[in-house]
Design an enzyme around this catalytic site. Structure first.
Site, short mmCIF file in Angstrom:
data_model
loop_
_atom_site.label_atom_id
_atom_site.label_comp_id
_atom_site.label_asym_id
_atom_site.label_seq_id
_atom_site.Cartn_x
_atom_site.Cartn_y
_atom_site.Cartn_z
N SER A 181 0.83 -1.21 0.00
CA SER A 181 0.00 0.00 0.00
C SER A 181 0.86 1.26 0.00
CB SER A 181 -0.95 0.01 1.20
OG SER A 181 -0.20 -0.13 2.39
N GLN B 170 -4.93 -7.60 -24.08
CA GLN B 170 -4.25 -8.18 -22.92
C GLN B 170 -4.02 -7.13 -21.83
OE1 GLN B 170 -0.77 -10.80 -24.09
NE2 GLN B 170 -1.26 -9.90 -26.06
N ARG C 187 -6.81 -6.13 -19.39
CA ARG C 187 -7.24 -7.15 -18.43
C ARG C 187 -6.80 -6.81 -17.01
NH1 ARG C 187 -8.23 -12.26 -20.05
NH2 ARG C 187 -8.94 -12.50 -17.91
N GLN D 168 -8.15 4.92 -27.90
CA GLN D 168 -8.69 5.47 -29.14
C GLN D 168 -9.93 4.66 -29.56
OE1 GLN D 168 -6.43 4.61 -32.74
NE2 GLN D 168 -6.47 6.79 -33.21
N HIS E 280 3.42 -4.98 -10.39
CA HIS E 280 2.70 -6.24 -10.59
C HIS E 280 2.58 -6.57 -12.09
CE1 HIS E 280 -0.26 -9.42 -10.15
NE2 HIS E 280 -1.03 -8.79 -11.01
N ARG F 90 4.36 -9.23 -17.25
CA ARG F 90 4.56 -8.94 -18.68
C ARG F 90 6.01 -8.87 -19.12
NH1 ARG F 90 -0.39 -10.52 -20.33
NH2 ARG F 90 -2.03 -9.44 -19.19
#
Ligand SMILES: Cc1cc2nc3c(=O)[nH]c(=O)nc-3n(C[C@H](O)[C@H](O)[C@H](O)COP(=O)(O)OP(=O)(O)OC[C@H]3O[C@@H](n4cnc5c(N)ncnc54)[C@H](O)[C@@H]3O)c2cc1C
Length: 287
Positions: free
Chosen positions: A90, A111, A114, A124, A201, A206
């Site tokens: 936090s 993706q 999500r 856009q 995260h 990714r």
């Protein structure tokens, strides 16, 4: 098939080629904050959030001392680093980063959006923007380098879809319906604002070599941008295995990605060590 898949079955025993070597025509620009704001306010703000938990001082006093340098930047970074590594997330939700993302495919944006927590997107619209000259599209490297006949077929399909889009518009079909023919390759633009916790995260997932190449490239660009304003905060944007210390991806059981050992091997080593401790000191185990 969609670009990302949860399928844990390994389909390849090598890490996909680093997309960073290719110019994909996509950009991620950090539009806010700049380096001065990060150094002068962001780091003191995160420090204040961390320090408040352990201090009798009021948060505004702590913030003032951090901003005017009575608490050195080194001391601030030291506490922040420890708190982030302990997972007290936090404390890093108080600062946000806004990126202008351009030229990514709809495959990527599907993706990206999500992610639900601590992140905001504006994209856009294919309803309100009518692509008079045709929308631009992404050509994946594997198709660019495929059999020329296959590449030709791909380009024909994509261009054909865009031509049909223009014909539909000319025939009076509204853009919101004509766009149904757009392929996943269609490029798009977004604004993304994420707090630091969400950004760490998302980067963890990714930047992992299991992520799809285009979104991995996007997060490499994002990490580069954050590094440019703060090497300290940028250093927390890493594949999830880096802070974890092990890889938890089922598709990497063969450890073809060598960044960290697979969790199965770590747990096997742990069980082996625990077994040896038990046989060296019988009677110390659980009953
Ligand atoms: C390699 C890869 C393959 C993927 N394959 C697929 C696929 O085949 N199909 C598919 O549909 N998706 C797929 N995804 C998307 C994935 O399932 C997640 O939807 C996406 O990565 C967002 O992750 P998240 O939920 O952790 O993130 P966020 O939405 O940003 O959430 C952050 C964290 O908040 C917590 N949280 C958020 N919402 C809730 C909630 N409702 N309840 C409890 N806790 C919550 C969780 O701890 C979560 O990790 C894939 C993702 C990756 C990285």
């Amino acid at each position: 098939m969609t670009a990302e898949t949860h399928d844990p079955t390994p389909t390849s025993s090598s890490i996909p080629r680093n997309p960073g070597r290719l110019d994909l025509g996509m950009r991620a620009t950090l539009v806010f904050p700049n380096r001065e704001i990060v150094e002068r306010y962001y780091v003191p703000l995160i420090y204040t959030a961390c320090r408040t938990c352990y201090s009798e001082l009021a948060p505004d006093d702590i913030f003032e001392r951090a901003v005017d340098g009575r608490i050195t930047p080194e001391k601030q970074r030291e506490l922040i680093g420890r708190v982030i590594e302990s997972g007290h997330g936090s404390t890093i939700e108080h600062v946000v980063f806004t990126f202008a993302i351009t030229g990514v495919s709809r495959t990527l944006s599907h993706q990206l959006v999500r992610h639900r927590v601590g992140v905001a997107f504006d994209q856009q619209s294919q309803r309100y923007v009518s692509y008079k000259k045709g929308a631009s599209t992404m050509l994946p490297a594997t198709i660019a380098e495929a059999d020329p006949q296959l590449r030709h077929q791909y380009e024909e399909q994509v261009e054909g879809a865009l031509e049909l889009y223009s014909e539909l518009l000319e025939a009076g079909v509204p853009g919101e319906d004509a766009r149904f023919v757009f392929p996943n390759a269609t490029r798009t633009n977004l604004v993304m604002t994420a707090n630091l916790r969400a950004l760490i995260h998302m980067s963890g997932l990714r930047l992992c070599t299991m992520a799809q190449w285009e979104i991995r490239r996007l997060f490499q660009l994002i990490r580069h941008e954050v590094f440019a304003v703060s090497p300290f905060l940028g250093s927390f944007l890493a594949p999830k295995c880096v802070p974890l210390g092990y890889c938890d991806e089922a598709a990497n059981r063969d450890e073809h990605c060598p960044i960290r050992p697979h969790k199965d091997r770590v747990l096997a080593a742990w069980a082996d060590r625990a077994g040896r401790t038990r046989s060296d000191h019988p009677g110390t185990g659980e009953t």
